[in-house]
Scaffold this motif. Structure first.
Motif, PDB file in Angstrom:
ATOM      1  N   TYR A   1       0.918  -1.239  -0.018  1.00 16.35           N
ATOM      2  CA  TYR A   1      -0.122  -0.203   0.141  1.00 16.35           C
ATOM      3  C   TYR A   1       0.756   1.177   0.011  1.00 16.35           C
ATOM      4  N   GLU A   2       0.182   2.077  -0.439  1.00 14.78           N
ATOM      5  CA  GLU A   2       0.925   3.716  -0.358  1.00 14.78           C
ATOM      6  C   GLU A   2       0.093   4.553   0.598  1.00 14.78           C
TER       7      GLU A   2
ATOM      8  N   ILE B   1      -1.760   7.335   1.490  1.00 19.35           N
ATOM      9  CA  ILE B   1      -2.160   8.644   0.912  1.00 19.35           C
ATOM     10  C   ILE B   1      -2.587   9.786   1.811  1.00 19.35           C
TER      11      ILE B   1
ATOM     12  N   ARG C   1     -11.549   5.455  -8.042  1.00 16.85           N
ATOM     13  CA  ARG C   1     -10.251   5.665  -7.315  1.00 16.85           C
ATOM     14  C   ARG C   1     -10.229   7.120  -7.215  1.00 16.85           C
TER      15      ARG C   1
ATOM     16  N   GLU D   1     -10.301   8.461  -3.203  1.00 11.74           N
ATOM     17  CA  GLU D   1      -9.359   9.154  -2.576  1.00 11.74           C
ATOM     18  C   GLU D   1      -9.561  10.793  -2.423  1.00 11.74           C
TER      19      GLU D   1
ATOM     20  N   LYS E   1      -9.272  11.816   1.462  1.00  9.79           N
ATOM     21  CA  LYS E   1      -8.234  13.036   1.933  1.00  9.79           C
ATOM     22  C   LYS E   1      -8.702  14.277   2.435  1.00  9.79           C
TER      23      LYS E   1
ATOM     24  N   ARG F   1      -3.729   3.258  -0.228  1.00 11.74           N
ATOM     25  CA  ARG F   1      -3.941   2.920  -1.362  1.00 11.74           C
ATOM     26  C   ARG F   1      -3.505   1.666  -1.781  1.00 11.74           C
TER      27      ARG F   1
ATOM     28  N   ASN G   1      -7.774  -3.930  -5.278  1.00 11.24           N
ATOM     29  CA  ASN G   1      -8.647  -2.776  -5.403  1.00 11.24           C
ATOM     30  C   ASN G   1      -9.189  -2.381  -4.176  1.00 11.24           C
TER      31      ASN G   1
ATOM     32  N   TYR H   1      -8.898  -0.631  -0.880  1.00 12.13           N
ATOM     33  CA  TYR H   1      -8.144   0.393   0.160  1.00 12.13           C
ATOM     34  C   TYR H   1      -8.696   0.074   1.511  1.00 12.13           C
TER      35      TYR H   1
END
Length: 163
Positions: free
Chosen positions: A51-52, A54, A78, A82, A86, A105, A110, A112
């Motif tokens: 994952y990243e 965000i 997506r 996102e 955020k 992410r 797929n 999250y």
């Protein structure tokens, strides 16, 4: 920030965690254990979920109550998802009992993950019934079918973070 997760038995994951003190967080529940590695670089896990982050609020502690809201999102959905996530981070910064938050992410799937870490389960339950709980809105939207950004129904995993 990269976040990597792997699952297994507590004893096996504890050996990995002990090799890299201070770099990983052990979480356990009735189904087993999860080891989380948050880093700017690569991981030592051989086959992790990747994952990243965000959105990141706070530091993940060595103890607490963690909730992972797993939300499958369509490819087309997506960017909207996102953007919505955020914009919600500021709402949570002052929620009583919240220690850390990560919006993750997926890099190879797929789904999250919105991971929140609380001082204890009671603080999480208070938030669940509060107006600040933006996740309830998303779950209502999913069930009503008003938006087509979700691949399937979300699910939640609960963990205790332990040394």
């Amino acid at each position: 920030m990269n976040v990597y997760m792997t699952t297994g038995t507590f004893d096996f994951l504890k050996k990995i965690e002990n090799k890299y003190p201070g770099e990983m967080v052990m979480m356990v529940n009735q189904n087993g254990a999860l080891l989380l590695h948050e880093t700017a670089g690569k991981t030592v896990f051989s086959a992790p979920r990747r994952y990243e982050a965000i959105e990141a609020i706070g530091e993940i502690p060595n103890e607490g109550f963690a909730i992972m809201n797993n939300i499958p999102v369509t490819e087309e959905g997506r960017p909207l998802f996102e953007h919505q996530m955020k914009s919600k981070g500021d709402v949570l910064k002052n929620v009583s009992g919240l220690i850390a938050l990560r919006v993750l992410r997926p890099l190879t799937s797929n789904t999250y993950i919105i991971m929140s870490v609380w001082e204890n389960e009671t603080d999480y339950e208070k938030w669940q019934s509060s107006p600040a709980n933006f996740l309830a809105d998303h779950q209502n939207t999913i069930s009503s079918g008003q938006q087509k950004i979700f691949e399937s129904a979300p699910y939640t995993s609960e963990y205790m973070i332990t040394e």
